[in-house]
Scaffold this active site. Sequence first.
Site, mmCIF file in Angstrom:
data_model
loop_
_atom_site.group_PDB
_atom_site.id
_atom_site.type_symbol
_atom_site.label_atom_id
_atom_site.label_comp_id
_atom_site.label_asym_id
_atom_site.label_seq_id
_atom_site.Cartn_x
_atom_site.Cartn_y
_atom_site.Cartn_z
ATOM 1 N N GLN A 1 45.737 46.759 52.530
ATOM 2 C CA GLN A 1 44.311 46.622 52.210
ATOM 3 C C GLN A 1 43.411 46.903 53.410
ATOM 4 O OE1 GLN A 1 44.927 42.641 50.080
ATOM 5 N NE2 GLN A 1 43.185 43.491 48.983
ATOM 6 N N GLY B 1 44.426 35.484 49.794
ATOM 7 C CA GLY B 1 45.564 36.293 50.194
ATOM 8 C C GLY B 1 45.109 37.691 50.544
ATOM 9 N N HIS C 1 50.809 38.756 43.579
ATOM 10 C CA HIS C 1 49.697 39.713 43.662
ATOM 11 C C HIS C 1 49.768 40.483 44.985
ATOM 12 C CE1 HIS C 1 45.195 40.671 43.213
ATOM 13 N NE2 HIS C 1 45.468 41.002 44.456
ATOM 14 N N GLU C 2 49.999 39.755 46.083
ATOM 15 C CA GLU C 2 50.009 40.414 47.398
ATOM 16 C C GLU C 2 51.237 41.312 47.555
ATOM 17 O OE1 GLU C 2 47.311 40.351 48.813
ATOM 18 O OE2 GLU C 2 46.456 38.590 47.844
ATOM 19 N N HIS D 1 50.700 44.685 46.203
ATOM 20 C CA HIS D 1 49.958 45.616 47.063
ATOM 21 C C HIS D 1 50.908 46.449 47.927
ATOM 22 C CE1 HIS D 1 45.705 44.837 46.479
ATOM 23 N NE2 HIS D 1 45.869 43.533 46.565
ATOM 24 N N CYS E 1 40.435 40.599 43.272
ATOM 25 C CA CYS E 1 41.050 41.239 44.447
ATOM 26 C C CYS E 1 39.956 41.720 45.397
ATOM 27 C CB CYS E 1 41.897 42.425 43.978
ATOM 28 S SG CYS E 1 42.710 43.323 45.308
ATOM 29 N N LEU E 2 40.194 41.538 46.694
ATOM 30 C CA LEU E 2 39.216 41.991 47.686
ATOM 31 C C LEU E 2 39.025 43.511 47.619
ATOM 32 C CD1 LEU E 2 40.496 39.854 50.713
ATOM 33 C CD2 LEU E 2 38.450 39.409 49.343
#
Length: 163
Positions: free
Chosen positions: A52, A47, A139-140, A143, A97-98
């Site tokens: 991001q 995701g 989670h997304e 963000h 997380c990225l």
Amino acid sequence: MPVREILKQPDDRLRQKADAVLTFGASLEALVEELEETMRAGTGGVGIAAPQIGEKLRLIVVDCRASLRPCKNHGLLYMANPFVDEIDGESLGREGCLSVPDWVGMVPRAKTIRVSFDDLLGNRQQIESTGFEARVIQHEIDHLDGILFTDRVISTKTLVRRL
Ligand code: ZN
């Protein structure tokens, strides 16, 4: 479509509240393709959220099909202006997380969610998601409000370096 640079903690842009997507069409499709490609370029990315890559928009891409954690899922999801309408149950699971590379932690989330969103044509949709996919969507969406999983770990003791 180019792979974009992923912002990393502690970049302030990860802490902003993103703006609603108001314009649908070719430019949004192009942005979503860049998001998807950037997600797939990272290791194990399931995701990604527009903030991001420095785009202050309420836009996320989720695809759990490649996850090692098998789950019932909806395949590739493009979600603009996603909103969790209903939650049910609780689950505790490991997240990374990225934008927070090298770290993982145990995060409590709702087990099942009903989430509404605009598709790329601007039509409102609603799905029910459960398990790992529901975790990724939550989670997304975080963000979009400037929240990182490290804010939600059940205890900082569970925050460990990824091996
Ligand atoms: Zn993340």
